[in-house]
Design a protein around this motif. Structure first.
Motif, short mmCIF file in Angstrom:
data_model
loop_
_atom_site.label_atom_id
_atom_site.label_comp_id
_atom_site.label_asym_id
_atom_site.label_seq_id
_atom_site.Cartn_x
_atom_site.Cartn_y
_atom_site.Cartn_z
N ALA A 22 5.09 20.02 -9.09
CA ALA A 22 6.04 19.04 -9.63
C ALA A 22 5.56 17.61 -9.44
O ALA A 22 6.02 16.70 -10.12
N GLY A 23 4.64 17.40 -8.48
CA GLY A 23 4.11 16.07 -8.26
C GLY A 23 5.05 15.15 -7.52
O GLY A 23 6.19 15.53 -7.17
N THR A 24 4.58 13.95 -7.24
CA THR A 24 5.39 12.91 -6.60
C THR A 24 5.63 11.81 -7.61
O THR A 24 4.68 11.22 -8.13
N ARG A 25 6.88 11.53 -7.84
CA ARG A 25 7.24 10.47 -8.80
C ARG A 25 7.31 9.16 -8.04
O ARG A 25 8.21 8.94 -7.24
N LEU A 26 6.33 8.29 -8.27
CA LEU A 26 6.26 6.99 -7.60
C LEU A 26 6.88 5.93 -8.49
O LEU A 26 6.50 5.78 -9.65
N ALA A 27 7.83 5.21 -7.93
CA ALA A 27 8.44 4.08 -8.64
C ALA A 27 8.07 2.80 -7.91
O ALA A 27 8.35 2.68 -6.71
N VAL A 28 7.43 1.89 -8.60
CA VAL A 28 7.06 0.60 -8.02
C VAL A 28 8.02 -0.45 -8.57
O VAL A 28 8.17 -0.60 -9.78
N HIS A 29 8.64 -1.17 -7.65
CA HIS A 29 9.65 -2.17 -8.02
C HIS A 29 9.11 -3.58 -7.86
O HIS A 29 8.24 -3.82 -7.02
N PRO A 30 9.63 -4.51 -8.67
CA PRO A 30 9.17 -5.91 -8.56
C PRO A 30 9.55 -6.50 -7.21
O PRO A 30 10.52 -6.10 -6.58
N GLU B 174 0.86 -1.18 0.00
CA GLU B 174 0.00 0.00 0.00
C GLU B 174 0.90 1.23 0.00
O GLU B 174 1.89 1.29 0.73
N VAL B 175 0.54 2.20 -0.83
CA VAL B 175 1.32 3.43 -0.91
C VAL B 175 0.46 4.59 -0.45
O VAL B 175 -0.69 4.75 -0.90
N ARG C 98 -2.24 -2.00 -2.66
CA ARG C 98 -1.61 -3.07 -3.44
C ARG C 98 -1.14 -2.62 -4.82
O ARG C 98 -1.70 -3.03 -5.85
N VAL C 99 -0.13 -1.77 -4.84
CA VAL C 99 0.33 -1.21 -6.10
C VAL C 99 0.97 -2.29 -6.97
O VAL C 99 1.48 -3.30 -6.48
#
Lengths: 115, 112
Positions: B104-112, B17-18, B77-78
């Motif tokens: 500028a926003g939030t840059r979300l990076a989802v990793h395996p 969860e983010v 559950r991203v």
């Protein structure tokens, strides 16, 4: 689901040339907008349009820019004499104005490249 | 228009969860809080909006405390496809439309 469409997806032009970017807003929407995003920068508001006239425009939207709703479905952004710094993604958005709040739906964008 | 502050970037892993928190200390009585998502070379996509308390839709939840000076976007559950920039906006509804001011926003990076 209804969506905003934009054409072309990519436009390449020479500096000083006129370009027209086209948008088809969602059919029952009444408010129309143009935004732009220079590569790597923020999305910036350009202009809002309602009832066949401009409601509000930003400082970016100078005399080189104009908007038009030529018929019941299209909404266009014209840049009369393009400059190198006009290179950006241009997004059209529309809303139905039945807020509050007002939800704007964006198109996929037109990438404008000025050479 | 109220100014918003949100983290520049966040990292997460698939299935987590983010929660992305946005601060808007100067929010006015008539302002609404709206979140958009943007993938590279695509237009911003509306996610969720609210005025107070909690709003939930099929994509996300939005939590707004009583003082409305902040809000939290919750993505359950991203997956890898949630990698995007997320924008928090505060917009005054002025009888028909509101001009959206993106930060500028939030840059979300989802990793395996």
């Amino acid at each position: 689901e209804p969506e905003v469409t934009q054409t072309p997806s990519h436009q390449v032009t020479q500096m000083g040339q006129e370009v027209i970017l086209r948008c088809v807003p969602i059919s029952n929407h009444l408010y129309f907008y143009w935004y732009r995003q220079i590569l790597g920068q923020k999305v910036e508001f350009l202009v809002s349009f309602y009832n066949n006239e401009i409601s509000e425009k930003s400082e970016i939207f100078d005399d080189q820019f104009s908007v038009e709703r030529p018929d019941g479905s299209n909404f266009t952004l014209k840049i009369r004499s393009t400059k190198l710094e006009d290179s950006a993604m241009y997004f059209c958005a529309s809303s139905d104005g039945t807020g509050p709040p007002d939800t704007q739906y964006f198109g996929p964008g037109t990438r404008l490249t000025v050479l | 228009l109220a100014k918003t502050t949100q983290p520049i970037s966040m990292d997460s892993y698939e299935g987590q969860e983010v929660n992305i928190t946005c601060s808007h200390n100067n929010i006015a009585t008539n302002d609404y809080i709206t979140w958009y998502q943007q993938f590279p070379s695509q237009g911003p996509r509306f996610i969720i909006q609210g005025y107070k308390t909690k709003v939930t839709n099929e994509v996300a939840s939005l939590f707004i405390p009583a003082d409305r000076k902040s809000s939290t976007l919750s993505l359950p559950r991203v997956s890898l496809s949630d990698t995007a920039v997320y924008y928090c906006l505060v917009a005054l509804y002025s009888g028909g439309y509101n001009k959206l001011i993106f930060g500028a926003g939030t840059r979300l990076a989802v990793h395996p």
